[in-house]
Scaffold this motif. Sequence first.
Motif, PDB file in Angstrom:
ATOM      1  N   SER A 195       0.826  -1.214   0.000  1.00  0.00           N
ATOM      2  CA  SER A 195       0.000   0.000   0.000  1.00  0.00           C
ATOM      3  C   SER A 195       0.859   1.263   0.000  1.00  0.00           C
ATOM      4  CB  SER A 195      -0.949  -0.012   1.202  1.00  0.00           C
ATOM      5  OG  SER A 195      -0.221  -0.063   2.404  1.00  0.00           O
ATOM      6  N   ARG A 196       1.974   1.242  -0.708  1.00  0.00           N
ATOM      7  CA  ARG A 196       2.862   2.401  -0.778  1.00  0.00           C
ATOM      8  C   ARG A 196       2.188   3.610  -1.434  1.00  0.00           C
ATOM      9  NH1 ARG A 196       6.742   3.530   1.827  1.00  0.00           N
ATOM     10  NH2 ARG A 196       7.984   4.362   0.163  1.00  0.00           N
ATOM     11  N   HIS A 197       1.119   3.373  -2.169  1.00  0.00           N
ATOM     12  CA  HIS A 197       0.406   4.467  -2.827  1.00  0.00           C
ATOM     13  C   HIS A 197      -0.525   5.207  -1.862  1.00  0.00           C
ATOM     14  CE1 HIS A 197      -2.306   1.078  -2.849  1.00  0.00           C
ATOM     15  NE2 HIS A 197      -3.318   1.909  -3.057  1.00  0.00           N
ATOM     16  N   VAL A 198      -0.681   4.704  -0.636  1.00  0.00           N
ATOM     17  CA  VAL A 198      -1.593   5.276   0.351  1.00  0.00           C
ATOM     18  C   VAL A 198      -0.809   6.196   1.289  1.00  0.00           C
ATOM     19  CG1 VAL A 198      -3.137   4.746   2.273  1.00  0.00           C
ATOM     20  CG2 VAL A 198      -3.087   3.261   0.254  1.00  0.00           C
ATOM     21  N   MET A 199      -1.349   7.388   1.500  1.00  0.00           N
ATOM     22  CA  MET A 199      -0.759   8.311   2.475  1.00  0.00           C
ATOM     23  C   MET A 199      -1.513   8.143   3.791  1.00  0.00           C
ATOM     24  SD  MET A 199       1.585   9.519   0.641  1.00  0.00           S
ATOM     25  CE  MET A 199       2.308  10.999   1.282  1.00  0.00           C
ATOM     26  N   THR A 200      -0.781   8.250   4.900  1.00  0.00           N
ATOM     27  CA  THR A 200      -1.371   7.990   6.207  1.00  0.00           C
ATOM     28  C   THR A 200      -0.832   8.985   7.232  1.00  0.00           C
ATOM     29  OG1 THR A 200      -1.744   6.282   7.870  1.00  0.00           O
ATOM     30  CG2 THR A 200       0.405   6.306   6.825  1.00  0.00           C
ATOM     31  N   GLY A 201      -1.493   9.068   8.374  1.00  0.00           N
ATOM     32  CA  GLY A 201      -1.019   9.901   9.480  1.00  0.00           C
ATOM     33  C   GLY A 201      -1.100  11.389   9.203  1.00  0.00           C
ATOM     34  N   LEU A 202      -2.199  11.843   8.629  1.00  0.00           N
ATOM     35  CA  LEU A 202      -2.374  13.268   8.351  1.00  0.00           C
ATOM     36  C   LEU A 202      -2.526  14.048   9.645  1.00  0.00           C
ATOM     37  CD1 LEU A 202      -2.992  15.553   6.222  1.00  0.00           C
ATOM     38  CD2 LEU A 202      -5.393  15.031   6.668  1.00  0.00           C
ATOM     39  N   HIS A 203      -1.744  15.105   9.783  1.00  0.00           N
ATOM     40  CA  HIS A 203      -1.840  16.004  10.939  1.00  0.00           C
ATOM     41  C   HIS A 203      -1.879  17.432  10.421  1.00  0.00           C
ATOM     42  CE1 HIS A 203      -0.939  13.014  14.074  1.00  0.00           C
ATOM     43  NE2 HIS A 203      -0.266  12.434  13.104  1.00  0.00           N
ATOM     44  N   LEU A 204      -2.793  18.217  10.952  1.00  0.00           N
ATOM     45  CA  LEU A 204      -2.947  19.627  10.583  1.00  0.00           C
ATOM     46  C   LEU A 204      -2.979  20.440  11.864  1.00  0.00           C
ATOM     47  CD1 LEU A 204      -3.680  21.913   8.537  1.00  0.00           C
ATOM     48  CD2 LEU A 204      -6.063  21.296   8.926  1.00  0.00           C
ATOM     49  N   VAL A 205      -2.127  21.475  11.931  1.00  0.00           N
ATOM     50  CA  VAL A 205      -2.040  22.324  13.121  1.00  0.00           C
ATOM     51  C   VAL A 205      -1.995  23.778  12.671  1.00  0.00           C
ATOM     52  CG1 VAL A 205      -0.666  22.887  15.160  1.00  0.00           C
ATOM     53  CG2 VAL A 205      -0.721  20.546  14.321  1.00  0.00           C
ATOM     54  N   VAL A 206      -2.797  24.619  13.331  1.00  0.00           N
ATOM     55  CA  VAL A 206      -2.771  26.061  13.090  1.00  0.00           C
ATOM     56  C   VAL A 206      -2.704  26.763  14.447  1.00  0.00           C
ATOM     57  CG1 VAL A 206      -3.986  28.053  12.120  1.00  0.00           C
ATOM     58  CG2 VAL A 206      -4.087  25.847  10.953  1.00  0.00           C
ATOM     59  N   ASP A 207      -1.771  27.689  14.571  1.00  0.00           N
ATOM     60  CA  ASP A 207      -1.611  28.487  15.789  1.00  0.00           C
ATOM     61  C   ASP A 207      -2.958  29.137  16.135  1.00  0.00           C
ATOM     62  OD1 ASP A 207      -1.207  31.118  17.205  1.00  0.00           O
ATOM     63  OD2 ASP A 207       0.885  30.486  17.134  1.00  0.00           O
ATOM     64  N   PRO A 208      -3.393  29.063  17.399  1.00  0.00           N
ATOM     65  CA  PRO A 208      -4.692  29.643  17.770  1.00  0.00           C
ATOM     66  C   PRO A 208      -4.849  31.111  17.371  1.00  0.00           C
ATOM     67  CG  PRO A 208      -3.874  28.311  19.569  1.00  0.00           C
ATOM     68  CD  PRO A 208      -2.771  28.382  18.547  1.00  0.00           C
ATOM     69  N   GLY A 209      -3.775  31.864  17.405  1.00  0.00           N
ATOM     70  CA  GLY A 209      -3.849  33.277  17.023  1.00  0.00           C
ATOM     71  C   GLY A 209      -4.052  33.489  15.533  1.00  0.00           C
ATOM     72  N   PHE A 210      -3.897  32.430  14.747  1.00  0.00           N
ATOM     73  CA  PHE A 210      -4.051  32.534  13.297  1.00  0.00           C
ATOM     74  C   PHE A 210      -5.210  31.698  12.773  1.00  0.00           C
ATOM     75  CE2 PHE A 210       0.020  34.318  13.950  1.00  0.00           C
ATOM     76  CZ  PHE A 210       0.207  35.209  12.912  1.00  0.00           C
ATOM     77  N   GLN A 211      -6.004  31.135  13.673  1.00  0.00           N
ATOM     78  CA  GLN A 211      -7.162  30.367  13.246  1.00  0.00           C
ATOM     79  C   GLN A 211      -8.242  31.312  12.702  1.00  0.00           C
ATOM     80  OE1 GLN A 211      -8.209  27.881  16.581  1.00  0.00           O
ATOM     81  NE2 GLN A 211      -6.410  26.597  16.295  1.00  0.00           N
ATOM     82  N   ARG A 212      -9.106  30.761  11.889  1.00  0.00           N
ATOM     83  CA  ARG A 212     -10.195  31.500  11.244  1.00  0.00           C
ATOM     84  C   ARG A 212      -9.674  32.500  10.225  1.00  0.00           C
ATOM     85  NH1 ARG A 212     -14.695  29.747  12.816  1.00  0.00           N
ATOM     86  NH2 ARG A 212     -15.887  31.477  11.995  1.00  0.00           N
ATOM     87  N   LYS A 213      -8.501  32.206   9.666  1.00  0.00           N
ATOM     88  CA  LYS A 213      -7.916  33.040   8.609  1.00  0.00           C
ATOM     89  C   LYS A 213      -7.683  32.210   7.346  1.00  0.00           C
ATOM     90  CE  LYS A 213      -5.575  35.978  11.975  1.00  0.00           C
ATOM     91  NZ  LYS A 213      -6.207  37.257  11.827  1.00  0.00           N
ATOM     92  N   LYS A 214      -8.345  31.053   7.269  1.00  0.00           N
ATOM     93  CA  LYS A 214      -8.299  30.142   6.117  1.00  0.00           C
ATOM     94  C   LYS A 214      -6.940  29.486   5.906  1.00  0.00           C
ATOM     95  CE  LYS A 214     -12.126  32.395   3.851  1.00  0.00           C
ATOM     96  NZ  LYS A 214     -12.633  33.034   2.654  1.00  0.00           N
ATOM     97  N   ILE A 215      -6.094  29.447   6.933  1.00  0.00           N
ATOM     98  CA  ILE A 215      -4.792  28.788   6.809  1.00  0.00           C
ATOM     99  C   ILE A 215      -4.977  27.278   6.716  1.00  0.00           C
ATOM    100  CG2 ILE A 215      -2.628  28.277   8.011  1.00  0.00           C
ATOM    101  CD1 ILE A 215      -2.715  31.194   9.033  1.00  0.00           C
ATOM    102  N   GLY A 216      -5.770  26.713   7.611  1.00  0.00           N
ATOM    103  CA  GLY A 216      -6.018  25.262   7.580  1.00  0.00           C
ATOM    104  C   GLY A 216      -6.670  24.822   6.284  1.00  0.00           C
ATOM    105  N   ARG A 217      -7.647  25.555   5.849  1.00  0.00           N
ATOM    106  CA  ARG A 217      -8.345  25.231   4.595  1.00  0.00           C
ATOM    107  C   ARG A 217      -7.375  25.286   3.417  1.00  0.00           C
ATOM    108  NH1 ARG A 217     -13.447  28.768   3.227  1.00  0.00           N
ATOM    109  NH2 ARG A 217     -13.938  27.896   5.257  1.00  0.00           N
ATOM    110  N   THR A 218      -6.526  26.291   3.399  1.00  0.00           N
ATOM    111  CA  THR A 218      -5.557  26.432   2.316  1.00  0.00           C
ATOM    112  C   THR A 218      -4.560  25.265   2.323  1.00  0.00           C
ATOM    113  OG1 THR A 218      -5.784  28.828   2.362  1.00  0.00           O
ATOM    114  CG2 THR A 218      -3.805  27.943   1.310  1.00  0.00           C
ATOM    115  N   LEU A 219      -4.112  24.843   3.495  1.00  0.00           N
ATOM    116  CA  LEU A 219      -3.189  23.719   3.578  1.00  0.00           C
ATOM    117  C   LEU A 219      -3.836  22.426   3.064  1.00  0.00           C
ATOM    118  CD1 LEU A 219      -1.493  24.409   7.015  1.00  0.00           C
ATOM    119  CD2 LEU A 219      -0.336  24.308   4.803  1.00  0.00           C
ATOM    120  N   LEU A 220      -5.121  22.287   3.249  1.00  0.00           N
ATOM    121  CA  LEU A 220      -5.815  21.078   2.807  1.00  0.00           C
ATOM    122  C   LEU A 220      -6.151  21.078   1.314  1.00  0.00           C
ATOM    123  CD1 LEU A 220      -8.238  20.482   5.796  1.00  0.00           C
ATOM    124  CD2 LEU A 220      -6.396  18.966   5.034  1.00  0.00           C
ATOM    125  N   THR A 221      -6.056  22.216   0.665  1.00  0.00           N
ATOM    126  CA  THR A 221      -6.435  22.265  -0.762  1.00  0.00           C
ATOM    127  C   THR A 221      -5.243  22.326  -1.680  1.00  0.00           C
ATOM    128  OG1 THR A 221      -6.668  24.675  -0.681  1.00  0.00           O
ATOM    129  CG2 THR A 221      -8.656  23.342  -0.332  1.00  0.00           C
TER     130      THR A 221
END
Length: 75
Positions: free
Chosen positions: A49-75
Amino acid sequence: SSDDMTLPFIERLVQPALADGLVLLVIHPEDEERCVGEIHVSRDPRSFSRHVMTGLHLVVDPGFQRKKIGRTLLT
């Protein structure tokens, strides 16, 4: 808690992605030494299953949340 986010903890968490995966960082706009967002994922180590990616982690500093940083990282 933020006490859990020590440098050794983060290094262990990100190491598989650095070795065989993807790491994306968002650097603070006024302090290039500071990361305000991060996403990483690593390739599944099993040969069938080398074609499968695993262990996704997403972190955004609380002071920068709600600024579309997380959404941008996911797209």
